[in-house]
Design a protein around this motif. Structure first.
Motif, PDB file in Angstrom:
ATOM      1  N   ASN A  98      -6.781   1.999  -5.733  1.00 34.21           N
ATOM      2  CA  ASN A  98      -6.544   3.434  -5.903  1.00 34.21           C
ATOM      3  C   ASN A  98      -7.276   4.009  -7.112  1.00 34.21           C
ATOM      4  O   ASN A  98      -7.546   5.208  -7.155  1.00 34.21           O
ATOM      5  CB  ASN A  98      -5.054   3.722  -6.022  1.00 34.21           C
ATOM      6  N   PHE A 124      11.720   6.168  -0.997  1.00 34.19           N
ATOM      7  CA  PHE A 124      10.382   6.336  -0.427  1.00 34.19           C
ATOM      8  C   PHE A 124      10.529   6.646   1.057  1.00 34.19           C
ATOM      9  O   PHE A 124      11.582   6.465   1.637  1.00 34.19           O
ATOM     10  CB  PHE A 124       9.504   5.098  -0.675  1.00 34.19           C
ATOM     11  N   GLN A 132      -3.634  -3.021  -4.836  1.00 34.96           N
ATOM     12  CA  GLN A 132      -3.641  -1.645  -4.341  1.00 34.96           C
ATOM     13  C   GLN A 132      -3.720  -0.645  -5.493  1.00 34.96           C
ATOM     14  O   GLN A 132      -4.418   0.359  -5.392  1.00 34.96           O
ATOM     15  CB  GLN A 132      -2.418  -1.371  -3.465  1.00 34.96           C
ATOM     16  N   VAL A 185       3.038   1.525  -3.593  1.00 36.33           N
ATOM     17  CA  VAL A 185       2.293   1.798  -4.819  1.00 36.33           C
ATOM     18  C   VAL A 185       2.381   3.287  -5.192  1.00 36.33           C
ATOM     19  O   VAL A 185       2.326   3.646  -6.358  1.00 36.33           O
ATOM     20  CB  VAL A 185       0.832   1.303  -4.697  1.00 36.33           C
ATOM     21  N   LYS A 186       2.593   4.132  -4.207  1.00 32.48           N
ATOM     22  CA  LYS A 186       2.701   5.570  -4.450  1.00 32.48           C
ATOM     23  C   LYS A 186       4.006   5.943  -5.141  1.00 32.48           C
ATOM     24  O   LYS A 186       4.126   7.033  -5.691  1.00 32.48           O
ATOM     25  CB  LYS A 186       2.606   6.325  -3.124  1.00 32.48           C
ATOM     26  N   TYR A 187       4.989   5.072  -5.081  1.00 33.42           N
ATOM     27  CA  TYR A 187       6.319   5.396  -5.585  1.00 33.42           C
ATOM     28  C   TYR A 187       6.685   4.687  -6.888  1.00 33.42           C
ATOM     29  O   TYR A 187       7.645   5.078  -7.540  1.00 33.42           O
ATOM     30  CB  TYR A 187       7.375   5.082  -4.515  1.00 33.42           C
ATOM     31  N   LYS A 229       0.835  -1.206   0.000  1.00 37.35           N
ATOM     32  CA  LYS A 229       0.000   0.000   0.000  1.00 37.35           C
ATOM     33  C   LYS A 229       0.869   1.255   0.000  1.00 37.35           C
ATOM     34  O   LYS A 229       0.560   2.234  -0.687  1.00 37.35           O
ATOM     35  CB  LYS A 229      -0.919  -0.015   1.229  1.00 37.35           C
ATOM     36  N   LYS A 230       1.963   1.224   0.726  1.00 38.42           N
ATOM     37  CA  LYS A 230       2.870   2.369   0.779  1.00 38.42           C
ATOM     38  C   LYS A 230       3.661   2.512  -0.519  1.00 38.42           C
ATOM     39  O   LYS A 230       3.795   3.607  -1.066  1.00 38.42           O
ATOM     40  CB  LYS A 230       3.820   2.201   1.964  1.00 38.42           C
ATOM     41  N   LYS A 272       6.131   3.750 -10.787  1.00 37.62           N
ATOM     42  CA  LYS A 272       5.539   4.485 -11.905  1.00 37.62           C
ATOM     43  C   LYS A 272       5.847   3.797 -13.224  1.00 37.62           C
ATOM     44  O   LYS A 272       6.677   2.893 -13.290  1.00 37.62           O
ATOM     45  CB  LYS A 272       6.070   5.923 -11.909  1.00 37.62           C
TER      46      LYS A 272
END
Length: 153
Positions: free
Chosen positions: A59, A152, A55, A26-28, A23-24, A30
């Protein structure tokens, strides 16, 4: 400010911890990223990939799909609102000539590549990869992850 994780272990001894990490992360991740997943069989590579892909779907308000190991078909693809995630498992490959049909070396700027058992191709992508090292600890009672090449928090 993002911190580079080049050493230090992340505890992934439970599915809950793996899910929280995915979950954390996935933001990083690309488009264009190539992620090598190293580790023994059963250490959590595919479980991590499952939570990561799910995830991305969550999102984007999409229904979660079943994510399975591509051990026998070598590749599973997941299209998530313009993002194509290609999940490879190269465990069964014995020589580099078998790789050509997978199109691993094509332009991948619109994809995220997640590659389990990358040892057979690692030199080809050496400078462009994010590396996840999954390990057993404490006589197989615990699991850890080291990440190289990804910044991250």
């Amino acid at each position: 400010m993002p911190t580079a994780i080049n050493s230090g272990k992340i505890d992934i001894s439970s599915e809950r911890l793996i899910k929280n990490l995915a979950k954390k992360l996935v933001k990083y991740l690309k488009k264009g990223d190539i992620v090598f997943l190293y580790g023994e069989m059963g250490v959590g590579k595919t479980t991590f990939v499952k939570y990561l892909i799910n995830q991305f779907q969550i999102n984007k308000n999409l229904k979660k799909t079943e994510v399975t190991s591509p051990t026998f078909n070598l590749l599973n693809e997941y299209l998530i609102n313009g993002l194509n995630i290609k999940h490879f498992d190269l465990f069964r490959l014995k020589n580099k000539s078998e790789i050509k049909e997978l199109n691993l070396f094509e332009e991948n700027r619109d994809n995220i590549l997640l590659i389990e058992w990358p040892q057979i191709i690692e030199k080809k992508f050496c400078s462009k990869t994010i590396k996840f090292f999954f390990n057993y600890e404490n006589n197989f009672k615990n699991r850890s992850l080291k990440i190289k090449g990804l910044k991250f928090l």
